[in-house]
Scaffold this motif. Structure first.
Motif, short mmCIF file in Angstrom:
data_model
loop_
_atom_site.label_atom_id
_atom_site.label_comp_id
_atom_site.label_asym_id
_atom_site.label_seq_id
_atom_site.Cartn_x
_atom_site.Cartn_y
_atom_site.Cartn_z
N MET A 75 0.85 -1.20 0.00
CA MET A 75 0.00 0.00 0.00
C MET A 75 0.88 1.24 0.00
SD MET A 75 -3.22 -0.99 2.47
CE MET A 75 -2.20 -1.46 3.87
N THR A 76 0.36 2.31 -0.56
CA THR A 76 1.16 3.51 -0.76
C THR A 76 0.45 4.70 -0.18
OG1 THR A 76 1.66 2.52 -2.90
CG2 THR A 76 2.51 4.70 -2.50
N ASP A 77 1.20 5.67 0.27
CA ASP A 77 0.60 6.90 0.79
C ASP A 77 -0.03 7.67 -0.38
OD1 ASP A 77 0.39 8.97 3.00
OD2 ASP A 77 1.30 10.08 1.33
N GLN A 78 -1.27 8.20 -0.18
CA GLN A 78 -2.01 8.87 -1.25
C GLN A 78 -1.25 10.03 -1.85
OE1 GLN A 78 -5.93 10.13 -0.17
NE2 GLN A 78 -6.21 11.33 -2.02
N ALA A 79 -0.56 10.80 -1.02
CA ALA A 79 0.15 11.98 -1.52
C ALA A 79 1.26 11.58 -2.48
CB ALA A 79 0.70 12.79 -0.37
N ASP A 80 1.88 10.39 -2.21
CA ASP A 80 2.97 9.96 -3.05
C ASP A 80 2.48 9.17 -4.26
OD1 ASP A 80 4.74 11.11 -1.28
OD2 ASP A 80 4.97 9.27 -0.11
N ALA A 81 1.40 8.38 -4.08
CA ALA A 81 0.99 7.44 -5.11
C ALA A 81 0.14 8.06 -6.19
CB ALA A 81 0.23 6.28 -4.48
N GLY A 82 -0.68 9.03 -5.90
CA GLY A 82 -1.53 9.57 -6.93
C GLY A 82 -2.80 10.18 -6.38
N ARG A 83 -3.90 9.95 -7.07
CA ARG A 83 -5.14 10.65 -6.73
C ARG A 83 -6.30 9.68 -6.61
NH1 ARG A 83 -4.78 16.11 -10.51
NH2 ARG A 83 -2.55 16.44 -10.23
N THR A 84 -7.24 10.07 -5.77
CA THR A 84 -8.47 9.31 -5.67
C THR A 84 -9.25 9.47 -6.96
OG1 THR A 84 -9.69 11.17 -4.75
CG2 THR A 84 -8.57 9.71 -3.19
N ILE A 85 -10.30 8.70 -7.11
CA ILE A 85 -11.06 8.75 -8.35
C ILE A 85 -11.68 10.13 -8.58
CG2 ILE A 85 -13.20 7.88 -7.30
CD1 ILE A 85 -13.67 6.36 -9.98
N GLY A 86 -12.11 10.80 -7.49
CA GLY A 86 -12.67 12.14 -7.64
C GLY A 86 -11.63 13.12 -8.12
N ALA A 87 -10.42 13.04 -7.53
CA ALA A 87 -9.35 13.94 -7.95
C ALA A 87 -8.89 13.63 -9.37
CB ALA A 87 -8.18 13.84 -6.98
N ALA A 88 -8.85 12.34 -9.71
CA ALA A 88 -8.46 11.95 -11.06
C ALA A 88 -9.47 12.46 -12.09
CB ALA A 88 -8.34 10.43 -11.15
N ALA A 89 -10.74 12.36 -11.76
CA ALA A 89 -11.78 12.86 -12.65
C ALA A 89 -11.64 14.35 -12.86
CB ALA A 89 -13.16 12.52 -12.09
N ALA A 90 -11.41 15.08 -11.77
CA ALA A 90 -11.29 16.53 -11.86
C ALA A 90 -10.08 16.95 -12.69
CB ALA A 90 -11.21 17.13 -10.46
N SER A 91 -9.00 16.21 -12.58
CA SER A 91 -7.77 16.61 -13.27
C SER A 91 -7.77 16.23 -14.75
CB SER A 91 -6.55 15.99 -12.59
OG SER A 91 -6.56 14.58 -12.74
N THR A 92 -8.54 15.23 -15.11
CA THR A 92 -8.55 14.77 -16.51
C THR A 92 -9.77 15.24 -17.29
OG1 THR A 92 -9.61 12.69 -15.86
CG2 THR A 92 -7.19 12.72 -15.96
N GLY A 93 -10.78 15.76 -16.58
CA GLY A 93 -11.99 16.18 -17.25
C GLY A 93 -12.93 15.04 -17.58
N VAL A 94 -12.70 13.89 -16.97
CA VAL A 94 -13.54 12.72 -17.18
C VAL A 94 -14.44 12.55 -15.97
CG1 VAL A 94 -13.55 10.22 -17.55
CG2 VAL A 94 -11.76 11.62 -18.58
N THR A 95 -15.67 12.13 -16.18
CA THR A 95 -16.58 11.97 -15.04
C THR A 95 -16.20 10.74 -14.22
OG1 THR A 95 -18.15 10.57 -16.25
CG2 THR A 95 -18.46 12.97 -16.41
N ILE A 96 -16.59 10.77 -12.95
CA ILE A 96 -16.35 9.62 -12.07
C ILE A 96 -17.03 8.38 -12.64
CG2 ILE A 96 -16.86 8.68 -9.77
CD1 ILE A 96 -16.45 11.49 -8.64
N ARG A 97 -18.24 8.56 -13.15
CA ARG A 97 -18.97 7.44 -13.73
C ARG A 97 -18.20 6.81 -14.88
NH1 ARG A 97 -25.20 7.77 -16.04
NH2 ARG A 97 -25.39 5.55 -16.63
N THR A 98 -17.59 7.64 -15.71
CA THR A 98 -16.81 7.12 -16.84
C THR A 98 -15.59 6.36 -16.35
OG1 THR A 98 -17.52 8.88 -18.34
CG2 THR A 98 -15.45 7.78 -18.86
N LEU A 99 -14.91 6.89 -15.35
CA LEU A 99 -13.75 6.19 -14.80
C LEU A 99 -14.15 4.85 -14.19
CD1 LEU A 99 -11.67 9.08 -13.19
CD2 LEU A 99 -11.20 7.83 -15.30
N HIS A 100 -15.30 4.80 -13.52
CA HIS A 100 -15.79 3.53 -12.99
C HIS A 100 -16.03 2.54 -14.13
CE1 HIS A 100 -16.06 4.07 -8.72
NE2 HIS A 100 -16.85 5.15 -8.80
N HIS A 101 -16.61 3.04 -15.23
CA HIS A 101 -16.88 2.17 -16.38
C HIS A 101 -15.59 1.67 -16.99
CE1 HIS A 101 -18.65 0.53 -19.98
NE2 HIS A 101 -17.99 1.37 -20.75
N TRP A 102 -14.63 2.55 -17.18
CA TRP A 102 -13.35 2.14 -17.75
C TRP A 102 -12.65 1.13 -16.86
CZ3 TRP A 102 -11.00 7.42 -19.80
CH2 TRP A 102 -11.80 7.87 -20.85
#
Length: 259
Positions: free
Chosen positions: A1-28
Motif C-alpha cells: 500500500m502507498t501513501d495517497q500523496a505519493d501514489a496519486g489521486r483518488t477517483i474524484g481527484a483523477a476525474a477533476a484533473s482529466t476532465g472525465v466523469t467519475i462514472r466514466t472512470l468507474h466504467h473504464w
C-alpha cells in the motif's frame, strides 16, 4: 500500500484533473481499460501518474473516434500489433472523412438547389431548354413557391441531376408539347382516350419535379389560364392551345377520380 500523496489521486481527484466523469472512470475500470493500480492505507483505490497518463491516452484515441475495445487493444498490445491496429483505424477514419465530405458536398448542392432551383448556369439552361427559356424564371419560381413542400421536393431532385439528366427531361417535354399541339390541331376532344393519355403524360412530366396528384394537376391547369407567362408559351405551340390543355387536364382528373 502507498501513501495517497505519493501514489496519486483518488477517483474524484483523477476525474477533476482529466476532465472525465467519475462514472466514466468507474466504467473504464469495470471493462479493464484504465484500472487504478494503488490503494491508500484506508483501502481507497487511487490513480498513479502512469494511470493518469493512460487516461489521457484513452482520451486522445477516443477523440479520434476509436472504439473503447480497440483502444484497449492498442494500449495493451505489443508495439507491432498496436501499430497495425492504429493503421487500420487511420484508414477507417480516412474513409469516413471521404464519406463525410461527400455528404457535405451533397448538402451544399441541396442548399444551392433550394435557393436557385436548378444547378445549371444561365447559358446551360438556355442551351438545354431552348431560346425561349429565361433563367430568371427559376428565381421567380423560388420567390413565389420557395416555402412550399413542392419546391422542397423539386430542390431535392434537382440537387442530384446532371446536365445530361436535364437534357433528357427537356427532350421528353419537347416531345410531349409537340404531341399536345398535334392533337389539338387534329381536334382531339377532352375526355377522349387519346386526350386522357396526353393529360397523363403531362402529369407525369410534372411528377418529374414533384409529386403531382390529379387534384394538384387541376390547380396547375388553372394557373396556366391565369398566368400570362404560361398561356403565351403554350399558345406559341398552337393558337389557343392553353384552354384546350386545361380542359383535357380537368377531364382526365375527373375520369381518374371515378376510376
Amino acid at each position: 500500500m502507498t501513501d495517497q500523496a505519493d501514489a496519486g489521486r483518488t477517483i474524484g481527484a483523477a476525474a477533476a484533473s482529466t476532465g472525465v466523469t467519475i462514472r466514466t472512470l468507474h466504467h473504464w475500470d469495470a471493462i479493464g481499460l484504465v484500472c487504478p493500480t494503488e490503494r491508500t492505507d484506508a483501502g481507497y483505490r487511487i490513480y498513479t501518474s502512469a494511470d493518469l497518463a493512460r487516461v489521457h491516452r484513452v482520451l486522445i484515441y477516443r477523440g479520434l473516434g476509436v472504439p473503447l475495445d480497440e483502444i484497449k487493444t492498442v494500449l495493451d498490445a505489443p508495439a507491432a500489433d498496436a501499430t497495425s491496429s492504429l493503421r487500420r483505424q487511420r484508414d477507417e477514419l480516412r474513409e469516413r472523412a471521404v464519406r463525410l465530405q461527400q455528404m457535405a458536398d451533397g448538402m451544399d448542392r441541396l442548399i444551392e438547389a433550394r435557393e436557385s432551383g436548378i444547378l445549371l448556369s444561365a447559358d446551360e439552361q438556355i442551351e438545354i431548354f431552348g431560346e425561349h427559356w429565361q433563367p430568371v424564371w427559376t428565381t421567380q419560381a423560388h420567390e413565389r413557391w420557395g416555402d412550399t413542400a413542392q419546391w422542397a421536393q423539386y430542390a431535392e431532385r434537382a440537387a442530384d441531376r446532371t446536365a445530361e439528366d436535364w437534357q433528357q427531361i427537356a427532350d421528353s417535354v419537347d416531345a410531349l408539347n409537340a404531341d399536345l399541339a398535334t392533337a389539338y390541331r387534329a381536334g382531339v376532344l377532352p375526355g377522349s382516350d387519346e386526350a386522357n393519355a396526353l393529360a397523363e403524360r403531362h402529369r407525369a412530366s410534372i411528377d418529374t419535379y414533384f409529386d403531382c396528384t390529379p387534384a394538384m394537376h387541376i390547380c396547375i391547369a388553372r394557373t396556366y389560364l391565369t398566368d400570362p407567362n404560361y398561356s403565351i408559351f403554350f399558345d406559341s405551340l398552337a393558337p389557343v392551345l392553353t384552354p384546350w390543355l386545361s380542359a383535357i387536364i380537368h377531364a382526365n382528373a375527373s375520369w381518374s377520380r371515378m376510376d
